[in-house]
Design a protein around this motif. Structure first.
Motif, mmCIF file in Angstrom:
data_model
loop_
_atom_site.group_PDB
_atom_site.id
_atom_site.type_symbol
_atom_site.label_atom_id
_atom_site.label_comp_id
_atom_site.label_asym_id
_atom_site.label_seq_id
_atom_site.Cartn_x
_atom_site.Cartn_y
_atom_site.Cartn_z
ATOM 1 N N ARG A 1 0.807 -1.225 0.000
ATOM 2 C CA ARG A 1 0.000 0.000 0.000
ATOM 3 C C ARG A 1 0.841 1.276 0.000
ATOM 4 N NH1 ARG A 1 -5.106 -1.536 0.418
ATOM 5 N NH2 ARG A 1 -5.581 -3.540 1.374
ATOM 6 N N LYS A 2 2.103 1.136 -0.415
ATOM 7 C CA LYS A 2 2.979 2.303 -0.436
ATOM 8 C C LYS A 2 3.011 2.942 -1.823
ATOM 9 C CE LYS A 2 6.183 1.227 3.315
ATOM 10 N NZ LYS A 2 5.322 0.290 4.011
ATOM 11 N N GLY A 3 3.215 4.255 -1.847
ATOM 12 C CA GLY A 3 3.407 4.973 -3.093
ATOM 13 C C GLY A 3 4.833 4.839 -3.568
ATOM 14 N N ARG A 4 5.122 5.469 -4.731
ATOM 15 C CA ARG A 4 6.446 5.319 -5.348
ATOM 16 C C ARG A 4 7.555 5.803 -4.423
ATOM 17 N NH1 ARG A 4 8.490 8.195 -10.992
ATOM 18 N NH2 ARG A 4 10.695 8.119 -10.489
ATOM 19 N N TYR A 5 7.433 7.011 -3.881
ATOM 20 C CA TYR A 5 8.499 7.542 -3.028
ATOM 21 C C TYR A 5 8.655 6.703 -1.766
ATOM 22 C CZ TYR A 5 11.264 10.639 -0.115
ATOM 23 O OH TYR A 5 12.240 11.141 0.708
ATOM 24 N N GLN A 6 7.547 6.273 -1.163
ATOM 25 C CA GLN A 6 7.612 5.456 0.046
ATOM 26 C C GLN A 6 8.272 4.116 -0.243
ATOM 27 O OE1 GLN A 6 3.323 5.738 0.810
ATOM 28 N NE2 GLN A 6 3.784 6.563 2.834
ATOM 29 N N THR B 1 5.868 -2.791 -9.964
ATOM 30 C CA THR B 1 4.811 -1.845 -9.594
ATOM 31 C C THR B 1 5.360 -0.428 -9.746
ATOM 32 O OG1 THR B 1 3.926 -3.502 -8.070
ATOM 33 C CG2 THR B 1 3.093 -1.276 -7.842
ATOM 34 N N THR B 2 5.999 0.105 -8.730
ATOM 35 C CA THR B 2 6.625 1.425 -8.862
ATOM 36 C C THR B 2 8.055 1.320 -9.392
ATOM 37 O OG1 THR B 2 7.536 1.410 -6.626
ATOM 38 C CG2 THR B 2 5.278 2.254 -6.905
ATOM 39 N N GLY B 3 8.645 0.130 -9.311
ATOM 40 C CA GLY B 3 10.028 -0.051 -9.741
ATOM 41 C C GLY B 3 11.042 0.198 -8.651
ATOM 42 N N ALA B 4 10.595 0.510 -7.436
ATOM 43 C CA ALA B 4 11.531 0.860 -6.357
ATOM 44 C C ALA B 4 12.437 -0.306 -5.992
ATOM 45 C CB ALA B 4 10.748 1.325 -5.129
ATOM 46 N N LEU C 1 7.575 -11.189 -13.971
ATOM 47 C CA LEU C 1 6.414 -11.976 -14.376
ATOM 48 C C LEU C 1 5.273 -11.066 -14.804
ATOM 49 C CD1 LEU C 1 4.675 -14.532 -14.577
ATOM 50 C CD2 LEU C 1 4.349 -14.425 -12.097
ATOM 51 N N ALA C 2 5.085 -9.950 -14.099
ATOM 52 C CA ALA C 2 3.954 -9.072 -14.413
ATOM 53 C C ALA C 2 4.327 -7.618 -14.234
ATOM 54 C CB ALA C 2 2.765 -9.429 -13.536
#
Length: 231
Positions: free
Chosen positions: A167-172, A202-205, A227-228
């Motif tokens: 449930r984290k955003g990109r920066y988090q 997802t965000t790539g972090a 995979l996705a």
């Protein structure tokens, strides 16, 4: 050794194997997913486009040779079911099977076909003990079989635990993953082109943090295969 196939057949009479995508009973010769799901899954075809949305997502963040993903991930979907079973329901066989299929696609596609080895995004030892397997490593195992590339399962290590990224955003996510990963044997990887594999981009972090650790050696090159890709 001869008893095992008969045991599997006996068990399947009462617990027939189900498709990881839709839950339908699998027919003979259908591994992991049924023919209908194999036809209808949302394939990205990222490997055909160097400027695909996954690659663009990581542009300017870390220098990569290529970025690709097998399937689109969205909720609810067959791909969500596949990933959930792979990660949380003790089904590493799903990762292996999907990796084998995608490996067949990538065998003839540069830069992925030119890689020297495969390294999965690692789990922290505590999470690995709890889950019993690394879902990214199982995907890497499948890729390794069909692409004929060695899998270096412990090429990276996660040196401190991270909180769930769900449930984290990109920066988090980036802050959660920063300086978490280390190369276990830099000399082994020096000069190599590495396929860095993960389950979902997802965000790539996470892949950014792993790639940054690998690319600390300027002779190393990295491509990302997942995979996705989350929409």
């Amino acid at each position: 050794m001869l008893i095992k196939p008969h045991l599997r057949d006996f068990v399947s009479l009462f617990f027939p194997p189900a498709c990881a995508g839709c839950g339908a009973v699998l027919g003979k010769g259908e591994p992991v997913i049924c023919v209908a799901c194999a036809y209808h899954l949302p394939y990205t075809h990222f490997h055909k486009d160097p400027a695909n949305r996954g690659a663009r997502q990581l542009w300017g963040r870390v220098p990569l040779e290529g970025v690709t993903a097998y399937l689109y991930f969205y909720e609810p979907s067959r791909v969500q079911n596949i990933v959930h079973l792979l990660k949380y329901r003790n089904r590493p066989d799903i990762g292996v099977a999907m990796g084998r299929k995608y490996g067949e696609v990538l065998c003839g596609t540069a830069p992925y076909s030119k890689a020297d080895c495969i390294i999965p995004v690692p789990l922290h030892p505590r999470k690995l003990r709890r889950r019993g397997y690394n879902q990214s490593a199982s995907f890497g195992q499948g890729l390794s079989v069909t692409m004929q590339k060695p899998l270096i399962e412990n090429g990276l290590r996660q040196c401190r635990p991270t909180k769930s990224q769900t449930r984290k955003g990109r920066y988090q996510r980036f802050e959660n993953s920063r300086k978490v990963f280390e190369v276990t044997d830099p000399e082994l990887l020096s000069g190599k082109h590495i396929l860095l594999v993960d389950d979902v981009l997802t965000t790539g972090a996470t892949v950014e943090a792993c790639a940054a650790a690998l690319l600390a050696d300027p002779t190393v090159r990295v491509s990302v295969v997942t995979l996705a890709h989350a929409l």
